[in-house]
Scaffold this active site. Structure first.
Site, PDB file in Angstrom:
ATOM      1  CD  GLN A 125      -2.685   1.327   2.468  1.00 36.24           C
ATOM      2  OE1 GLN A 125      -2.113   1.670   3.489  1.00 36.24           O
ATOM      3  NE2 GLN A 125      -3.980   1.048   2.418  1.00 36.24           N
ATOM      4  CE1 TYR A 170      -4.355   8.114   6.286  1.00 38.14           C
ATOM      5  CE2 TYR A 170      -2.417   7.251   5.189  1.00 38.14           C
ATOM      6  CZ  TYR A 170      -3.261   7.268   6.272  1.00 38.14           C
ATOM      7  OH  TYR A 170      -3.020   6.452   7.354  1.00 38.14           O
TER       8      TYR A 170
END
Length: 397
Positions: free
Chosen positions: A100, A170
């Site tokens: 990720q 994010y």
């Protein structure tokens, strides 16, 4: 049309996975010095041995200031030897492994990283007790390139896939949010502008790695906050990602690590345990005093993101990964029947890493996870189920 079988091989971009189960990304808290540890390798080896088709290593930042705290891995040459050992260990168990990758943006802890966090607009981080600097054009271009460079490191390390983090507010997700992104330049305002960071990062990864590995993106369906990114805009961004040809699949998620983290997890918010886990006394006190405003509790139910995800399934041709409250075989079979190609599991596998193997052997097996969420604060000391004996390492990270 017959639903795809859960335990037969399935295609994901250039990959063939052994079944339809993916171990979802859960920050492991096992990367002291921002490098792979033996504990991290064993964590993912155990899940691979337990039957998942692919396990996801989280979180691999594309830049040092993109970490949520200083001990997280960031993709650089020094990390390669450990990453190679990890991928080899997972492959030895017959599973694939995904990295990720992303940039935490305003969710990053600037005090821990020793450099200010970056966001679409200047603000203050209640979690990090520090300012968030507005990212300039050079920052955005650098972070876009860094996604491509991180993906190339993943290829060199032997990963089978990368999952680009476009969720939870994010960096890329914060630009998508009209609540967080207050810019008036080419990266703010209209959705076409707010989506540039996410789309450009995904396109940069595709251009860098081609079809050597699979490319997934973890996309917020909604932020779970008033005035935030919502389903109608998310559906449009998903359509653009599909049209760009930049990703092989989307994993659909929700919530904001910046503003409303429990919206993703559902269930009780473990306020006492979070306060105890905080090293910063001011943050610890803040959680005890006003934690209920930030860590809200939501009722848990199986497949709690399915209703929203159905709208994406109806609108897209891309393979989709259903996340959120998948802890039973019947839930996974229901997802296949509704047109989803994969399911992602997290908390249930922390409790029982071998749950997928047991589901295959006995369709009536029930997960032991009670969704107490007390695993969440363990990210600071080695992610694990606190109920299951011997469920994982307890070394500080």
């Amino acid at each position: 049309m017959t639903a795809p079988a859960l335990f037969e091989p399935a295609r994901l971009g250039p990959l063939t996975l052994r079944n339809r189960f993916i171990k979802a990304a859960t920050f492991e808290g096992m990367t002291k010095g921002a490098l792979v540890s033996d504990e991290l390798i064993e964590f993912h080896r155990r899940h691979a041995a337990g039957g998942v088709a692919m396990t996801t290593v989280a979180y691999c930042a594309v830049a040092p200031e993109g970490r949520t705290e200083r001990h997280q891995i960031w993709m650089r040459p020094e990390a390669l030897p450990g990453l190679r050992r990890l991928t080899e260990a997972v492959h030895a168990e017959g599973a694939a492994v995904s990295a990720q990758i992303g940039h935490a943006g305003p969710v990053a802890d600037g005090r821990s990283n020793g450099v200010p966090s970056l966001g679409p607009s200047a603000s203050f981080s209640a979690q990090g007790l520090a300012r968030i600097r507005q990212a300039g054009r050079n920052d955005i271009e650098r972070i876009t390139r860094a996604h491509a460079e991180a993906a190339l490191i993943a290829v060199e390390a032997g990963f089978d896939a990368v999952e680009i983090h476009l969720g939870h507010n994010y960096f890329a997700s914060s630009f998508l949010s009209p609540k967080v992104n207050r810019r008036t330049d080419e990266f703010g305002g209209a959705l076409t502008n707010r989506a540039k960071v996410a789309r450009n990062a995904a396109c940069a990864v595709r251009e860098a790695v081609g079809d050597r590995i699979a490319i997934l993106a973890k996309l917020n369906m909604d932020d779970g906050v008033p005035g935030g990114f919502w389903l109608d805009e998310s559906l449009q961004v998903a359509q653009w990602l599909q049209d760009d040809g930049s990703v092989d699949a989307l994993e659909l998620t929700a919530g904001s690590s910046l503003l409303n983290p429990m919206y993703l997890f559902r269930g009780e918010a473990p306020l006492t345990e979070f306060a105890q886990a905080m090293r910063n006394p001011a943050v610890r006190l803040g959680i005890r005093l006003v934690g209920k405003r930030f860590l809200r509790s939501y009722p848990y139910e199986e497949a709690y993101l399915l209703d929203s995800a159905r709208q994406f399934r109806a609108a897209l041709d891309l393979p989709l990964v259903l996340l959120g409250g998948v802890s039973r075989r019947e839930t996974a079979e229901r997802a296949m029947a509704e047109g989803f190609q994969f399911v992602a599991m997290a908390r249930a596998l922390l409790r029982e890493p071998d749950l997928v193997n047991r589901m295959e052997q006995d369709p009536d097996v029930q997960s032991l996870c009670i969704h107490c969420n007390k695993c969440m604060p363990t990210i600071f000391s080695g992610t694990r189920c606190v109920i299951a004996a011997g469920s994982g390492p307890r070394s500080a990270s």
